[in-house]
Design a protein around this motif. Structure first.
Motif, PDB file in Angstrom:
ATOM      1  N   SER A 161      25.672  15.839  55.380  1.00  0.00           N
ATOM      2  CA  SER A 161      24.560  16.147  54.474  1.00  0.00           C
ATOM      3  C   SER A 161      23.892  17.469  54.823  1.00  0.00           C
ATOM      4  CB  SER A 161      23.522  15.023  54.501  1.00  0.00           C
ATOM      5  OG  SER A 161      22.995  14.880  55.811  1.00  0.00           O
ATOM      6  N   GLN A 162      24.269  18.046  55.961  1.00  0.00           N
ATOM      7  CA  GLN A 162      23.756  19.343  56.422  1.00  0.00           C
ATOM      8  C   GLN A 162      22.230  19.341  56.559  1.00  0.00           C
ATOM      9  OE1 GLN A 162      25.535  22.605  54.245  1.00  0.00           O
ATOM     10  NE2 GLN A 162      27.616  21.964  54.779  1.00  0.00           N
ATOM     11  N   GLN A 163      21.720  18.250  57.124  1.00  0.00           N
ATOM     12  CA  GLN A 163      20.288  18.140  57.409  1.00  0.00           C
ATOM     13  C   GLN A 163      19.831  19.140  58.460  1.00  0.00           C
ATOM     14  OE1 GLN A 163      20.510  13.863  58.489  1.00  0.00           O
ATOM     15  NE2 GLN A 163      18.626  13.659  57.311  1.00  0.00           N
ATOM     16  N   LEU A 164      20.730  19.478  59.386  1.00  0.00           N
ATOM     17  CA  LEU A 164      20.317  20.184  60.591  1.00  0.00           C
ATOM     18  C   LEU A 164      20.454  21.698  60.499  1.00  0.00           C
ATOM     19  CD1 LEU A 164      21.915  17.878  63.290  1.00  0.00           C
ATOM     20  CD2 LEU A 164      19.828  17.553  61.980  1.00  0.00           C
ATOM     21  N   PHE A 165      20.957  22.167  59.365  1.00  0.00           N
ATOM     22  CA  PHE A 165      21.239  23.597  59.283  1.00  0.00           C
ATOM     23  C   PHE A 165      19.965  24.422  59.192  1.00  0.00           C
ATOM     24  CE2 PHE A 165      25.469  22.272  58.802  1.00  0.00           C
ATOM     25  CZ  PHE A 165      26.286  23.376  58.977  1.00  0.00           C
ATOM     26  N   HIS A 166      19.993  25.543  59.896  1.00  0.00           N
ATOM     27  CA  HIS A 166      18.925  26.533  59.773  1.00  0.00           C
ATOM     28  C   HIS A 166      18.896  27.044  58.340  1.00  0.00           C
ATOM     29  CE1 HIS A 166      16.805  30.374  60.349  1.00  0.00           C
ATOM     30  NE2 HIS A 166      16.315  29.826  61.449  1.00  0.00           N
ATOM     31  N   SER A 167      17.727  27.444  57.875  1.00  0.00           N
ATOM     32  CA  SER A 167      17.586  27.900  56.489  1.00  0.00           C
ATOM     33  C   SER A 167      18.505  29.079  56.179  1.00  0.00           C
ATOM     34  CB  SER A 167      16.131  28.280  56.208  1.00  0.00           C
ATOM     35  OG  SER A 167      15.709  29.317  57.088  1.00  0.00           O
ATOM     36  N   GLN A 168      18.862  29.845  57.205  1.00  0.00           N
ATOM     37  CA  GLN A 168      19.763  30.972  57.009  1.00  0.00           C
ATOM     38  C   GLN A 168      21.185  30.663  57.458  1.00  0.00           C
ATOM     39  OE1 GLN A 168      17.750  33.954  59.318  1.00  0.00           O
ATOM     40  NE2 GLN A 168      16.327  34.484  57.670  1.00  0.00           N
ATOM     41  N   GLY A 169      21.426  29.423  57.851  1.00  0.00           N
ATOM     42  CA  GLY A 169      22.731  29.046  58.370  1.00  0.00           C
ATOM     43  C   GLY A 169      23.728  28.735  57.274  1.00  0.00           C
ATOM     44  N   ARG A 170      25.007  28.879  57.603  1.00  0.00           N
ATOM     45  CA  ARG A 170      26.100  28.537  56.712  1.00  0.00           C
ATOM     46  C   ARG A 170      27.159  27.804  57.509  1.00  0.00           C
ATOM     47  NH1 ARG A 170      28.987  32.704  55.049  1.00  0.00           N
ATOM     48  NH2 ARG A 170      29.752  31.627  53.187  1.00  0.00           N
ATOM     49  N   TYR A 171      27.790  26.838  56.877  1.00  0.00           N
ATOM     50  CA  TYR A 171      28.811  26.052  57.568  1.00  0.00           C
ATOM     51  C   TYR A 171      30.028  26.912  57.886  1.00  0.00           C
ATOM     52  CZ  TYR A 171      31.951  22.133  58.585  1.00  0.00           C
ATOM     53  OH  TYR A 171      32.817  21.259  59.193  1.00  0.00           O
ATOM     54  N   GLY A 172      30.330  27.848  57.011  1.00  0.00           N
ATOM     55  CA  GLY A 172      31.550  28.628  57.212  1.00  0.00           C
ATOM     56  C   GLY A 172      32.749  27.878  56.671  1.00  0.00           C
ATOM     57  N   ARG A 173      33.896  28.504  56.746  1.00  0.00           N
ATOM     58  CA  ARG A 173      35.097  27.878  56.187  1.00  0.00           C
ATOM     59  C   ARG A 173      35.584  26.750  57.091  1.00  0.00           C
ATOM     60  NH1 ARG A 173      38.954  28.656  52.418  1.00  0.00           N
ATOM     61  NH2 ARG A 173      40.995  27.725  52.891  1.00  0.00           N
ATOM     62  N   PRO A 174      35.823  25.564  56.530  1.00  0.00           N
ATOM     63  CA  PRO A 174      36.404  24.481  57.335  1.00  0.00           C
ATOM     64  C   PRO A 174      37.777  24.874  57.866  1.00  0.00           C
ATOM     65  CG  PRO A 174      35.531  23.649  55.257  1.00  0.00           C
ATOM     66  CD  PRO A 174      35.522  25.138  55.153  1.00  0.00           C
ATOM     67  N   ASN A 175      38.142  24.336  59.012  1.00  0.00           N
ATOM     68  CA  ASN A 175      39.451  24.629  59.603  1.00  0.00           C
ATOM     69  C   ASN A 175      40.559  23.756  59.035  1.00  0.00           C
ATOM     70  OD1 ASN A 175      37.466  24.912  62.399  1.00  0.00           O
ATOM     71  ND2 ASN A 175      38.641  26.665  61.696  1.00  0.00           N
ATOM     72  N   CYS A 176      40.181  22.660  58.365  1.00  0.00           N
ATOM     73  CA  CYS A 176      41.189  21.742  57.828  1.00  0.00           C
ATOM     74  C   CYS A 176      40.736  21.279  56.448  1.00  0.00           C
ATOM     75  CB  CYS A 176      41.369  20.545  58.755  1.00  0.00           C
ATOM     76  SG  CYS A 176      42.738  19.458  58.322  1.00  0.00           S
ATOM     77  N   THR A 177      41.625  21.365  55.463  1.00  0.00           N
ATOM     78  CA  THR A 177      41.284  20.993  54.091  1.00  0.00           C
ATOM     79  C   THR A 177      42.401  20.155  53.482  1.00  0.00           C
ATOM     80  OG1 THR A 177      42.305  22.985  53.142  1.00  0.00           O
ATOM     81  CG2 THR A 177      39.976  23.141  53.786  1.00  0.00           C
ATOM     82  N   ALA A 178      42.072  19.489  52.397  1.00  0.00           N
ATOM     83  CA  ALA A 178      43.063  18.677  51.695  1.00  0.00           C
ATOM     84  C   ALA A 178      42.793  18.717  50.190  1.00  0.00           C
ATOM     85  CB  ALA A 178      43.034  17.241  52.201  1.00  0.00           C
ATOM     86  N   ARG A 179      43.844  18.484  49.409  1.00  0.00           N
ATOM     87  CA  ARG A 179      43.727  18.396  47.961  1.00  0.00           C
ATOM     88  C   ARG A 179      44.704  17.330  47.476  1.00  0.00           C
ATOM     89  NH1 ARG A 179      48.221  21.224  46.014  1.00  0.00           N
ATOM     90  NH2 ARG A 179      49.166  22.600  47.601  1.00  0.00           N
ATOM     91  N   VAL A 180      44.495  16.853  46.267  1.00  0.00           N
ATOM     92  CA  VAL A 180      45.388  15.863  45.658  1.00  0.00           C
ATOM     93  C   VAL A 180      46.355  16.586  44.737  1.00  0.00           C
ATOM     94  CG1 VAL A 180      45.531  13.835  44.185  1.00  0.00           C
ATOM     95  CG2 VAL A 180      43.657  14.045  45.817  1.00  0.00           C
ATOM     96  N   SER A 181      47.642  16.243  44.856  1.00  0.00           N
ATOM     97  CA  SER A 181      48.664  16.861  44.020  1.00  0.00           C
ATOM     98  C   SER A 181      49.815  15.887  43.822  1.00  0.00           C
ATOM     99  CB  SER A 181      49.178  18.155  44.673  1.00  0.00           C
ATOM    100  OG  SER A 181      50.234  18.716  43.924  1.00  0.00           O
ATOM    101  N   ASP A 182      50.086  15.511  42.558  1.00  0.00           N
ATOM    102  CA  ASP A 182      51.240  14.672  42.208  1.00  0.00           C
ATOM    103  C   ASP A 182      51.314  13.391  43.038  1.00  0.00           C
ATOM    104  OD1 ASP A 182      52.086  16.561  40.322  1.00  0.00           O
ATOM    105  OD2 ASP A 182      53.216  17.682  41.836  1.00  0.00           O
ATOM    106  N   GLY A 183      50.197  12.701  43.144  1.00  0.00           N
ATOM    107  CA  GLY A 183      50.191  11.427  43.848  1.00  0.00           C
ATOM    108  C   GLY A 183      50.209  11.538  45.346  1.00  0.00           C
ATOM    109  N   HIS A 184      50.005  12.744  45.863  1.00  0.00           N
ATOM    110  CA  HIS A 184      49.970  12.960  47.306  1.00  0.00           C
ATOM    111  C   HIS A 184      48.693  13.692  47.697  1.00  0.00           C
ATOM    112  CE1 HIS A 184      54.293  12.204  46.815  1.00  0.00           C
ATOM    113  NE2 HIS A 184      54.311  11.904  48.103  1.00  0.00           N
TER     114      HIS A 184
END
Length: 424
Positions: A161-184
């Motif tokens: 929920s990003q409760q703890l982030f500084h007002s000027q803070g950004r999470y940055g790009r995640p190191n691991c991502t996923a998407r749905v494609s053709d049932g996988h």
């Protein structure tokens, strides 16, 4: 009332209670006591010898097939502690048995206790999220791990929920991502070297950000069980570290890994629930485990204080030693009592309280580290040597204040969860 019939008349002239191995523990029912006794025997005869041996090996030797780590898993399976058993218990029974289980495993060896816990997490979360496919498709004898922490994202991975982030803070790009494609579900990226059992796991319960048209969204991710034999999954070298050396940890890499949608535990809309669920139970598990670690350090110190002589007397006769032991036991008992109270509270709440689990985790881990440090002081120079067990317990306890969320961040997040909007 006749004063001559008061109960105190039956006390000895100089009243004194001698504690047993569990100090202030009220009597358990017969079933729970038998369960604890079998775990204590297992911790004494199996966990401690194996944990001490693995502690002296390199990380690669611990993770290698044929190491005594696998003997531990095999012996643990013989105890018959399965998910089917745990979920067959009533809420009342589980609230008693769960803390006892991990207190005794932690008393035996912290690293092995966490290895056993991480091993079951894919199956545990599949049961919690109602995924019958995973439960039927895979055996509980497989080794599981939990992949959430990343090279660029540690405890903030738990702050969806990003409760703890500084007002000027950004999470940055995640190191691991996923998407749905053709049932996988298609996964790319990596998880950090701190994935418990990561270097040996057969299954990973993976938490990662959702890849969207606008880029990765860390607040809406996927929770998915990933078999690590799939094409595109690879591992880093087992991590060398100061403590919990019986617990193999290491990176996991995902290069266009495809896993069928049947393995999905939670999609983007349920992701926060999935993080909340595993975080709550993991923090409670840590509270129980390190209550056991604290008791282990105290037990060693208490025994040594009776054996070791200085000035012609066992050192427990010296005032400062007695004082220190008292405060060590106070911390052990408070950690255990709080953890069990939280276990019971969360067992009966429709939604378990994450901040309550954080109370248990932070209290138990900090007390375990403090008690282990005091134990070394009580052993004196001997406590610094590998000949005695307390230096290992001290090293094992140190990591606990970082793993499953560093205590400083947990305290801030737990504090925010105390806010009552109606009072503002």
């Amino acid at each position: 009332m006749n004063p001559s019939n008061l109960p105190t008349q039956e006390w000895p002239a100089e009243p004194k209670v001698q504690f047993g191995p569990w100090a202030c523990e009220p009597p358990l029912d017969d079933e729970s006591e038998a369960f604890r006794q079998s775990l204590r025997q297992f911790a004494t005869k199996v966990m401690r010898p194996i944990g001490q041996e693995l502690d002296r090996l390199s990380a690669e030797q611990v993770a290698a097939k044929g190491s005594r780590l696998y003997e531990f898993f095999s012996q643990y399976d013989k105890l018959g502690i399965s998910l089917e058993l745990l979920f067959s218990l009533s809420d009342e029974q589980r609230a008693v048995m769960f803390p006892i289980l991990f207190e005794e495993l932690g008393w035996g060896d912290a690293g092995l206790a966490i290895a056993a816990a991480a091993r079951m997490l894919p199956f545990y979360m599949a049961a919690k999220m109602g995924n019958q496919f995973v439960l039927k498709e895979y055996s509980e004898q497989l080794i599981g791990c939990w992949g959430i922490t990343e090279p660029d994202h540690g405890t903030d991975s738990l702050d969806v929920s990003q409760q703890l982030f500084h007002s000027q803070g950004r999470y940055g790009r995640p190191n691991c991502t996923a998407r749905v494609s053709d049932g996988h579900i298609v996964i790319n990226g990596q998880k950090a070297a701190w994935v418990s059992n990561g270097s040996i796991a057969d299954l990973c319960v993976l938490y990662c950000a959702a890849e969207t048209a606008n880029g990765p969204d860390p607040q809406h991710g996927f929770c998915v069980v990933v078999p690590t034999h799939l094409p595109g999954v690879s591992r880093g070298k087992p991590l060398e570290k100061i403590g919990q050396r019986a617990l193999p940890q290491g990176e996991l890499y995902f290069d266009n890994v495809k896993v069928s949608i049947d393995h999905l535990l939670a999609g983007p809309e349920d992701f926060k629930r999935a993080v909340y669920a595993i975080h709550t139970d993991a923090n409670l598990l840590m509270g129980a485990t390190f209550s056991g670690v604290a008791r282990s350090a105290y037990d060693h110190a208490l025994a040594y204080a009776h054996e070791r002589k200085q000035g012609g007397l066992p050192i427990i006769r010296h005032q400062d030693v007695a004082r220190r032991l008292f405060h060590m036991l106070r911390k052990v008992e408070s950690a255990q009592a709080l953890t069990r109270r939280v276990a019971r509270f969360n067992a009966f709440e429709p939604v378990p309280a994450l901040q309550a689990a954080m109370l248990a985790k932070v209290t138990a881990t900090e007390h375990a580290f403090e008690v282990a440090s005091d134990a070394i002081q009580m052993f004196g120079g001997n406590g610094l040597t590998c000949e005695y067990p307390v230096e290992k317990i001290f090293r094992d306890a140190r990591a606990s204040m970082i793993e499953d969320g560093c205590n400083q961040v947990l305290a801030i997040k737990g504090g925010y969860n105390l806010i009552n909007p109606e009072w503002l």
